[in-house]
Design a protein around this motif. Structure first.
Motif, mmCIF file in Angstrom:
data_model
loop_
_atom_site.group_PDB
_atom_site.id
_atom_site.type_symbol
_atom_site.label_atom_id
_atom_site.label_comp_id
_atom_site.label_asym_id
_atom_site.label_seq_id
_atom_site.Cartn_x
_atom_site.Cartn_y
_atom_site.Cartn_z
ATOM 1 N N SER A 53 0.805 -1.210 -0.017
ATOM 2 C CA SER A 53 0.091 -0.038 0.168
ATOM 3 C C SER A 53 1.044 1.285 -0.030
ATOM 4 O O SER A 53 0.092 2.409 -0.269
ATOM 5 N N GLY A 54 2.120 1.105 0.445
ATOM 6 C CA GLY A 54 2.882 2.337 0.235
ATOM 7 C C GLY A 54 3.190 2.836 1.583
ATOM 8 O O GLY A 54 3.829 3.931 2.063
ATOM 9 N N THR A 55 2.691 2.234 2.895
ATOM 10 C CA THR A 55 2.793 2.629 4.088
ATOM 11 C C THR A 55 4.223 2.699 4.395
ATOM 12 O O THR A 55 5.009 3.300 5.042
ATOM 13 N N TRP A 56 4.980 1.361 3.961
ATOM 14 C CA TRP A 56 6.412 1.336 3.774
ATOM 15 C C TRP A 56 6.673 1.945 2.599
ATOM 16 O O TRP A 56 6.295 1.478 1.709
ATOM 17 N N ASP A 57 8.013 2.652 2.385
ATOM 18 C CA ASP A 57 8.337 3.066 0.954
ATOM 19 C C ASP A 57 8.757 1.920 0.206
ATOM 20 O O ASP A 57 9.486 1.181 0.559
ATOM 21 N N SER A 58 8.308 1.864 -0.876
ATOM 22 C CA SER A 58 8.483 0.753 -1.787
ATOM 23 C C SER A 58 8.526 1.073 -3.390
ATOM 24 O O SER A 58 7.826 2.054 -3.606
ATOM 25 N N ASN A 59 8.998 0.404 -4.084
ATOM 26 C CA ASN A 59 8.977 0.311 -5.534
ATOM 27 C C ASN A 59 8.262 -0.726 -6.109
ATOM 28 O O ASN A 59 8.528 -1.981 -5.832
#
Length: 274
Positions: free
Chosen positions: A78-84
């Motif tokens: 979901s993007g709560t943790w920064d991710s690609n």
């Protein structure tokens, strides 16, 4: 000299000496060569090929990622943790396509049997569905250590009258379920659903979570963080689910919504987790 060689005793003696030399050399020479080789290798350091490190890093990442909890996967996707995010081949995940499809059918039935989703895609008479699938990989941007996979599976009824799109983690958590049915009237609100269902059935994980739910309607516009999802047109009802995970509280929002071409249910972290 010729007479000497003709002497049997001398010939036997020479043969014995030759055999003894061969035996001694066969014992001593390998030992000497091995010692020399070990000395050369001990005193010489070589850099391992780059692909060795890449393969080891990939294996470590997969091993670490396989231990992510259902909630961790939701955060990463979901993007709560920064991710690609990258779209990847369907063979790259931890599940193969057939396993993912069967798991999606099973998990979607949790919503169908509770009256918050109109269709079951389990095989029954006059209820045959074909499917197509896509797989997305989310890698954390901090250390490139954790990876979570998101399956997007489209179920299409044999007569093309019904389309269901399911977004699911490899834990079995359905993050979004959408259908082109625009007339379905939900018989159970999401609040009632989450108050009566086992949270482990929703998350697809046997871990014990302490969970509570309350009615919730966002006060601001909501954007679905999952790829290619149709934009929310109107939110019908919602619930705030609070999970206690290892002493920490995690807030998720579940929303029933309509789009231009259908309606769906979405599960995602509460914005700013407040």
């Amino acid at each position: 000299m010729k007479k000497i060689l003709q002497n049997n005793k001398i010939r036997v003696g020479l043969l014995f000496v030759c055999c003894a030399l061969i035996v001694v050399l066969s014992i001593v020479a390998p030992k000497y060569l091995l010692a020399r080789t070990l000395t050369e290798q001990t005193n010489h350091v070589e850099v391992a090929p780059e692909e060795y490190y890449l393969e080891a890093g990939t294996m470590m990442s997969r091993n670490t990622s396989s231990n992510l909890s259902a909630v961790d996967r939701i955060k990463l996707i979901s993007g709560t943790w920064d991710s690609n995010m990258t779209k990847c081949d369907i063979t790259e995940g931890f599940l193969d396509e057939v396993e993912a499809v069967e798991l999606a059918k099973k998990q979607l039935d949790v919503y169908y049997k509770q009256g918050v989703y109109p269709y079951s895609v389990q095989i029954q008479y006059d209820n045959l569905y074909s499917y197509s699938s896509e797989l997305y990989c989310y890698m954390d941007t901090s250390f490139d250590t954790y990876a979570a996979y998101l399956w997007k599976i489209t179920f299409t009824k044999y007569d093309n009258s019904v389309e269901n799109i399911v977004y699911m983690t490899e834990s079995g958590t359905i993050l979004l379920a959408w259908t082109n049915n625009t007339k379905f009237a939900q018989t159970t609100t999401l609040l009632d659903f989450y108050e009566n269902v086992q949270i482990r059935d929703v998350l697809g994980e046997n871990k014990l979570y302490t969970a509570s739910a309350m009615k919730y309607m966002p006060v601001a516009s909501v954007t679905i963080p999952y790829p290619d999802a149709e934009e929310i047109k109107e939110i019908k009802n919602g619930a705030l689910i609070t999970l206690r995970v290892s002493g920490d509280l995690e807030n998720l929002q579940a929303l029933q919504y309509t789009t231009e071409h259908g309606q769906g249910i979405v599960l995602m972290p509460l914005q700013n987790n407040k």
